[in-house]
Design an enzyme around this catalytic site. Sequence first.
Site, PDB file in Angstrom:
ATOM      1  CD  GLU A  87       3.637  11.647  -6.089  1.00  0.00           C
ATOM      2  OE1 GLU A  87       3.474  11.253  -4.663  1.00  0.00           O
ATOM      3  OE2 GLU A  87       4.968  11.246  -5.560  1.00  0.00           O
ATOM      4  CB  CYS A 119       2.646   8.392  -2.010  1.00  0.00           C
ATOM      5  SG  CYS A 119       3.205   8.374  -2.769  1.00  0.00           S
ATOM      6  CG  HIS A 248       1.906   4.337   0.591  1.00  0.00           C
ATOM      7  ND1 HIS A 248       1.443   4.815  -0.997  1.00  0.00           N
ATOM      8  CD2 HIS A 248       3.592   5.408   0.361  1.00  0.00           C
ATOM      9  CE1 HIS A 248       2.620   5.060  -1.429  1.00  0.00           C
ATOM     10  NE2 HIS A 248       3.653   5.191  -0.537  1.00  0.00           N
TER      11      HIS A 248
END
Length: 422
Positions: A87, A119, A248
């Site tokens: 990103e 992400c 994550h």
Amino acid sequence: MTGTHPPHVGIDAMAFHGPEHYVDMSDLARARGVDPGKFLQGLGQRQMAVPTPCEDTVSMAAAAGRRALRGFDIDPAEIGMLIVGTETGVDHSKPVAVYVHDLLGLSERCRTFETKHACYGAMAGLTAAVDWIAAGRARGRKALIIASDIARYGVGTAGEPTQGAGAVAMVISAAPRLLALDADAAGDYTRQVMDFWRPLYSKYALADGHYSIACYLDALSGALADARDKCGAPERLALASMRACFYHVPFVKMARKAHHRHWEAELGRAIAPGDAAAAAVAASYESRVAPWLDLNAVVGNIYTGSLFLALIDYLRRLDPVDPPAGDLPVSLFSYGSGCGAAFCLGRVQAGAARYAARLDPQPALARRRKLDVPAYEAMLAACEAADESDHAVADPDAWQLEGDFFYVGTRDHVRRYRGGTR
Ligand code: CAA
């Protein structure tokens, strides 16, 4: 991923590469007038990687990619697909992946592109690679998936202690040495939310921080519900049978919140403090999640690679002398703000422990140099103008950098790199 995949497509090789400097979170807290306990225990972060202007998304991706290929004896000619999830790309049009393709000397007969969904970008790439191999289009070749990002919120922002930088490279094959992915036990989730984003005009991310945490947890519930419905045998998703759960990790504490929500989704009810299940959930976090968050705690948020950094932390700890018997079930959850998410199961391969030392980034992390807070702020300022054309040359020697690939400035609007095959 669909139910038609052969059972063994998965991760054959992995490597991490990150910046050669870091800032200590206690120093940062004191400089911001914050109790260090907030960053250390409240967020779970101990250190934060800080890139120089010469370490960008491309150079980190190339370094991680080369380490994964060399570390696992994979010839670059075997790679038929290269995807870089990021990103924090370096061009509005040209993908990071094509610079990396050149720096690694990959074959021209290669499908190469960049994926972006905050992400979740690398997980999206991983899924595409698994589908490519399972569909029979790889013709015996492998895919190289690289997650590479620089997380920047800026000095004095709420997001500042959740910055970081780094890249994780993964080679995907039909005979994975590390982790087979279970295509039948996977779930997806998408919803339009403004929890975290980076407008075209800004180098710094904008976040509605507490809302982003809520969005992450809702996406976990949604992806789990989809996985349960698709899987046919929900008991296969049971947390009690998981050896490890990877999430994550924008900051370490987030993984604790995610594991709590994971249990709530499984039990079908909220678990408040004092609830009979709360102690079991806390114990489950300590045994299935917390032991493999050390790398995330000293690197910081690396956005799309964060989930896979936790997986590396797990794999590097497998004991090659006394390896665990059999294939070990684990879960993976990827969240990308905006938002998109995916949940899936994997099986750590019986022989994975043999590669523990090869993928351990600890020796390189131990060589990193500490910056004090004024030096970290100066580094951020130096990165501000580094992308401008014909700005002063970015010189890796000025920071005594030891890595293989560097961004050395933009001349006549063209980015220049040093290292690799040219
Ligand atoms: N000692 C110990 N703990 C302390 C403390 C102290 N002295 N002071 C505060 N804390 C605790 C708080 O109780 C809190 O813990 P809980 O969440 O368990 O309640 C924790 O420290 C953080 O405190 P605050 O919530 O008050 O912190 P904040 O408001 O300054 O911001 C943040 C925290 C929202 C995460 C902010 O850092 C931020 O905006 N980060 C960027 C966005 C982000 O990372 N979002 C995550 C989900 S989105 C995603 O995952 C995608 C992505 O990668 C960005």
